[in-house]
Motif scaffolding. Structure first.
Motif, PDB file in Angstrom:
ATOM      1  N   ARG A 189       0.845  -1.189   0.000  1.00 33.34           N
ATOM      2  CA  ARG A 189       0.000   0.000   0.000  1.00 33.34           C
ATOM      3  C   ARG A 189       0.882   1.241   0.000  1.00 33.34           C
ATOM      4  NH1 ARG A 189      -2.724  -3.617  -0.945  1.00 33.34           N
ATOM      5  NH2 ARG A 189      -4.696  -4.250  -0.030  1.00 33.34           N
ATOM      6  N   GLN A 190       0.333   2.304  -0.542  1.00 33.95           N
ATOM      7  CA  GLN A 190       1.071   3.552  -0.659  1.00 33.95           C
ATOM      8  C   GLN A 190       0.737   4.488   0.503  1.00 33.95           C
ATOM      9  OE1 GLN A 190      -0.169   6.236  -3.816  1.00 33.95           O
ATOM     10  NE2 GLN A 190       1.962   6.739  -4.241  1.00 33.95           N
ATOM     11  N   GLN A 191       1.759   5.145   1.006  1.00 35.81           N
ATOM     12  CA  GLN A 191       1.594   6.257   1.934  1.00 35.81           C
ATOM     13  C   GLN A 191       2.142   7.492   1.231  1.00 35.81           C
ATOM     14  OE1 GLN A 191       3.809   4.791   5.344  1.00 35.81           O
ATOM     15  NE2 GLN A 191       1.907   4.189   6.354  1.00 35.81           N
ATOM     16  N   VAL A 192       1.449   8.617   1.370  1.00 38.01           N
ATOM     17  CA  VAL A 192       1.849   9.863   0.717  1.00 38.01           C
ATOM     18  C   VAL A 192       2.088  10.921   1.788  1.00 38.01           C
ATOM     19  CG1 VAL A 192       1.127  11.693  -0.873  1.00 38.01           C
ATOM     20  CG2 VAL A 192       0.570   9.307  -1.374  1.00 38.01           C
ATOM     21  N   LEU A 193       3.160  11.656   1.618  1.00 36.71           N
ATOM     22  CA  LEU A 193       3.516  12.751   2.516  1.00 36.71           C
ATOM     23  C   LEU A 193       3.705  13.999   1.664  1.00 36.71           C
ATOM     24  CD1 LEU A 193       4.525  13.838   5.290  1.00 36.71           C
ATOM     25  CD2 LEU A 193       6.802  13.031   4.623  1.00 36.71           C
ATOM     26  N   VAL A 194       2.990  15.063   2.006  1.00 38.84           N
ATOM     27  CA  VAL A 194       3.125  16.333   1.301  1.00 38.84           C
ATOM     28  C   VAL A 194       3.808  17.301   2.257  1.00 38.84           C
ATOM     29  CG1 VAL A 194       1.933  18.197   0.091  1.00 38.84           C
ATOM     30  CG2 VAL A 194       0.974  15.872   0.078  1.00 38.84           C
ATOM     31  N   LEU A 195       4.946  17.819   1.837  1.00 40.85           N
ATOM     32  CA  LEU A 195       5.667  18.797   2.649  1.00 40.85           C
ATOM     33  C   LEU A 195       5.696  20.128   1.913  1.00 40.85           C
ATOM     34  CD1 LEU A 195       8.768  16.747   3.895  1.00 40.85           C
ATOM     35  CD2 LEU A 195       6.605  17.169   5.086  1.00 40.85           C
ATOM     36  N   TYR A 196       5.365  21.192   2.620  1.00 40.85           N
ATOM     37  CA  TYR A 196       5.488  22.543   2.099  1.00 40.85           C
ATOM     38  C   TYR A 196       6.723  23.138   2.764  1.00 40.85           C
ATOM     39  CZ  TYR A 196       0.696  21.760   0.658  1.00 40.85           C
ATOM     40  OH  TYR A 196      -0.435  21.240   0.098  1.00 40.85           O
ATOM     41  N   LEU A 197       7.694  23.526   1.957  1.00 42.57           N
ATOM     42  CA  LEU A 197       8.966  24.015   2.482  1.00 42.57           C
ATOM     43  C   LEU A 197       9.038  25.535   2.399  1.00 42.57           C
ATOM     44  CD1 LEU A 197      11.321  21.313   0.927  1.00 42.57           C
ATOM     45  CD2 LEU A 197      10.063  21.256   3.087  1.00 42.57           C
ATOM     46  N   SER A 198       9.948  26.109   3.174  1.00 36.83           N
ATOM     47  CA  SER A 198      10.055  27.569   3.231  1.00 36.83           C
ATOM     48  C   SER A 198      10.576  28.169   1.930  1.00 36.83           C
ATOM     49  CB  SER A 198      10.930  27.996   4.410  1.00 36.83           C
ATOM     50  OG  SER A 198      12.217  27.417   4.301  1.00 36.83           O
ATOM     51  N   ASP A 199      11.281  27.392   1.129  1.00 40.04           N
ATOM     52  CA  ASP A 199      11.663  27.832  -0.215  1.00 40.04           C
ATOM     53  C   ASP A 199      11.833  26.607  -1.103  1.00 40.04           C
ATOM     54  OD1 ASP A 199      14.424  26.885  -0.020  1.00 40.04           O
ATOM     55  OD2 ASP A 199      14.874  28.681   1.145  1.00 40.04           O
ATOM     56  N   ALA A 206      14.386  24.891  -2.061  1.00 39.76           N
ATOM     57  CA  ALA A 206      15.472  23.945  -1.770  1.00 39.76           C
ATOM     58  C   ALA A 206      14.955  22.812  -0.898  1.00 39.76           C
ATOM     59  CB  ALA A 206      16.620  24.661  -1.076  1.00 39.76           C
ATOM     60  N   LEU A 207      15.297  21.600  -1.255  1.00 42.49           N
ATOM     61  CA  LEU A 207      14.816  20.433  -0.528  1.00 42.49           C
ATOM     62  C   LEU A 207      15.343  20.368   0.904  1.00 42.49           C
ATOM     63  CD1 LEU A 207      12.920  18.145  -1.213  1.00 42.49           C
ATOM     64  CD2 LEU A 207      14.871  16.815  -1.983  1.00 42.49           C
ATOM     65  N   ASP A 208      16.407  21.110   1.191  1.00 43.40           N
ATOM     66  CA  ASP A 208      16.932  21.123   2.554  1.00 43.40           C
ATOM     67  C   ASP A 208      16.428  22.325   3.368  1.00 43.40           C
ATOM     68  OD1 ASP A 208      18.395  23.030   1.186  1.00 43.40           O
ATOM     69  OD2 ASP A 208      20.345  22.354   1.913  1.00 43.40           O
ATOM     70  N   SER A 209      15.420  23.020   2.857  1.00 51.70           N
ATOM     71  CA  SER A 209      14.832  24.124   3.633  1.00 51.70           C
ATOM     72  C   SER A 209      13.792  23.569   4.604  1.00 51.70           C
ATOM     73  CB  SER A 209      14.229  25.182   2.700  1.00 51.70           C
ATOM     74  OG  SER A 209      13.207  24.624   1.920  1.00 51.70           O
ATOM     75  N   THR A 214      13.064  18.906   7.376  1.00 54.74           N
ATOM     76  CA  THR A 214      13.352  19.287   5.993  1.00 54.74           C
ATOM     77  C   THR A 214      12.905  18.168   5.054  1.00 54.74           C
ATOM     78  OG1 THR A 214      15.538  18.254   5.931  1.00 54.74           O
ATOM     79  CG2 THR A 214      15.445  20.537   6.727  1.00 54.74           C
ATOM     80  N   GLY A 215      12.886  18.464   3.777  1.00 54.61           N
ATOM     81  CA  GLY A 215      12.605  17.448   2.785  1.00 54.61           C
ATOM     82  C   GLY A 215      13.696  16.396   2.721  1.00 54.61           C
ATOM     83  N   VAL A 216      14.923  16.799   2.917  1.00 55.67           N
ATOM     84  CA  VAL A 216      16.039  15.850   2.913  1.00 55.67           C
ATOM     85  C   VAL A 216      15.884  14.839   4.044  1.00 55.67           C
ATOM     86  CG1 VAL A 216      18.544  15.613   3.210  1.00 55.67           C
ATOM     87  CG2 VAL A 216      17.631  17.408   1.736  1.00 55.67           C
ATOM     88  N   GLU A 241       5.823  23.030  -2.745  1.00 58.81           N
ATOM     89  CA  GLU A 241       5.141  21.801  -2.359  1.00 58.81           C
ATOM     90  C   GLU A 241       5.893  20.593  -2.923  1.00 58.81           C
ATOM     91  OE1 GLU A 241       0.529  20.979  -2.485  1.00 58.81           O
ATOM     92  OE2 GLU A 241       1.368  21.025  -4.502  1.00 58.81           O
ATOM     93  N   PHE A 242       6.172  19.630  -2.055  1.00 59.05           N
ATOM     94  CA  PHE A 242       6.893  18.421  -2.450  1.00 59.05           C
ATOM     95  C   PHE A 242       6.081  17.200  -2.031  1.00 59.05           C
ATOM     96  CE2 PHE A 242       9.988  21.730  -2.083  1.00 59.05           C
ATOM     97  CZ  PHE A 242      10.917  21.486  -3.073  1.00 59.05           C
ATOM     98  N   PHE A 243       5.897  16.279  -2.956  1.00 60.15           N
ATOM     99  CA  PHE A 243       5.159  15.043  -2.680  1.00 60.15           C
ATOM    100  C   PHE A 243       6.135  13.885  -2.535  1.00 60.15           C
ATOM    101  CE2 PHE A 243       1.762  17.590  -4.265  1.00 60.15           C
ATOM    102  CZ  PHE A 243       0.608  17.063  -3.721  1.00 60.15           C
ATOM    103  N   PHE A 244       5.977  13.132  -1.466  1.00 53.88           N
ATOM    104  CA  PHE A 244       6.798  11.954  -1.201  1.00 53.88           C
ATOM    105  C   PHE A 244       5.891  10.742  -1.082  1.00 53.88           C
ATOM    106  CE2 PHE A 244       8.987  15.586   0.498  1.00 53.88           C
ATOM    107  CZ  PHE A 244      10.334  15.356   0.266  1.00 53.88           C
ATOM    108  N   GLU A 245       6.425   9.574  -1.332  1.00 52.23           N
ATOM    109  CA  GLU A 245       5.668   8.346  -1.134  1.00 52.23           C
ATOM    110  C   GLU A 245       6.575   7.277  -0.547  1.00 52.23           C
ATOM    111  OE1 GLU A 245       4.336   6.064  -4.463  1.00 52.23           O
ATOM    112  OE2 GLU A 245       6.331   5.931  -5.311  1.00 52.23           O
ATOM    113  N   ARG A 246       5.951   6.334   0.075  1.00 52.44           N
ATOM    114  CA  ARG A 246       6.632   5.094   0.427  1.00 52.44           C
ATOM    115  C   ARG A 246       5.629   3.978   0.291  1.00 52.44           C
ATOM    116  NH1 ARG A 246       8.163   5.978   6.749  1.00 52.44           N
ATOM    117  NH2 ARG A 246       6.059   6.252   7.535  1.00 52.44           N
TER     118      ARG A 246
END
Length: 98
Positions: free
Chosen positions: A7-17, A19-22, A50-52, A84-89
């Motif tokens: 099954r898929q899990q989705v994580l949406v992260l909104y970062l301050s800018d 860069a994935l390390d923000s 952070t996204g990283v 906005e960054f979308f992640f899955e696992r």
């Protein structure tokens, strides 16, 4: 692993800018395993700083928002969160607690 247990899990992260390390300023989680409610945003603290950090924990990045410059004269307008960054696992449901 058989695919009927995956099954898929989705994580949406909104970062301050862009860069994935923000730093994370907003987030949402969606759990397709059925072991938690579909959205599990039950904390005032972001799941990662952070996204990283999400990448280091095994989440896979699959989409980032397109960078669009503001229209001249609107550089300081308040609007939606644009970084906005979308992640899955993919999770094997047999490995989750009953």
């Amino acid at each position: 692993m058989t695919t009927d247990r995956l099954r898929q899990q989705v994580l949406v992260l909104y970062l301050s800018d862009s860069a994935l390390d923000s730093y994370v300023v907003g987030w949402a989680r969606y759990d397709g395993t059925g072991h938690t409610s579909p959205t599990t945003g039950d904390s005032d603290e972001p799941p990662y700083d952070t996204g990283v950090a999400a990448l280091l924990d095994g989440w896979r990045l699959f989409q980032a928002a397109q960078l669009i410059p503001p229209y001249p004269g609107h550089e300081y307008d308040v609007s939606f969160l644009k970084h906005e960054f979308f992640f899955e696992r993919i999770v094997d449901t047999r490995a989750l607690p009953a």
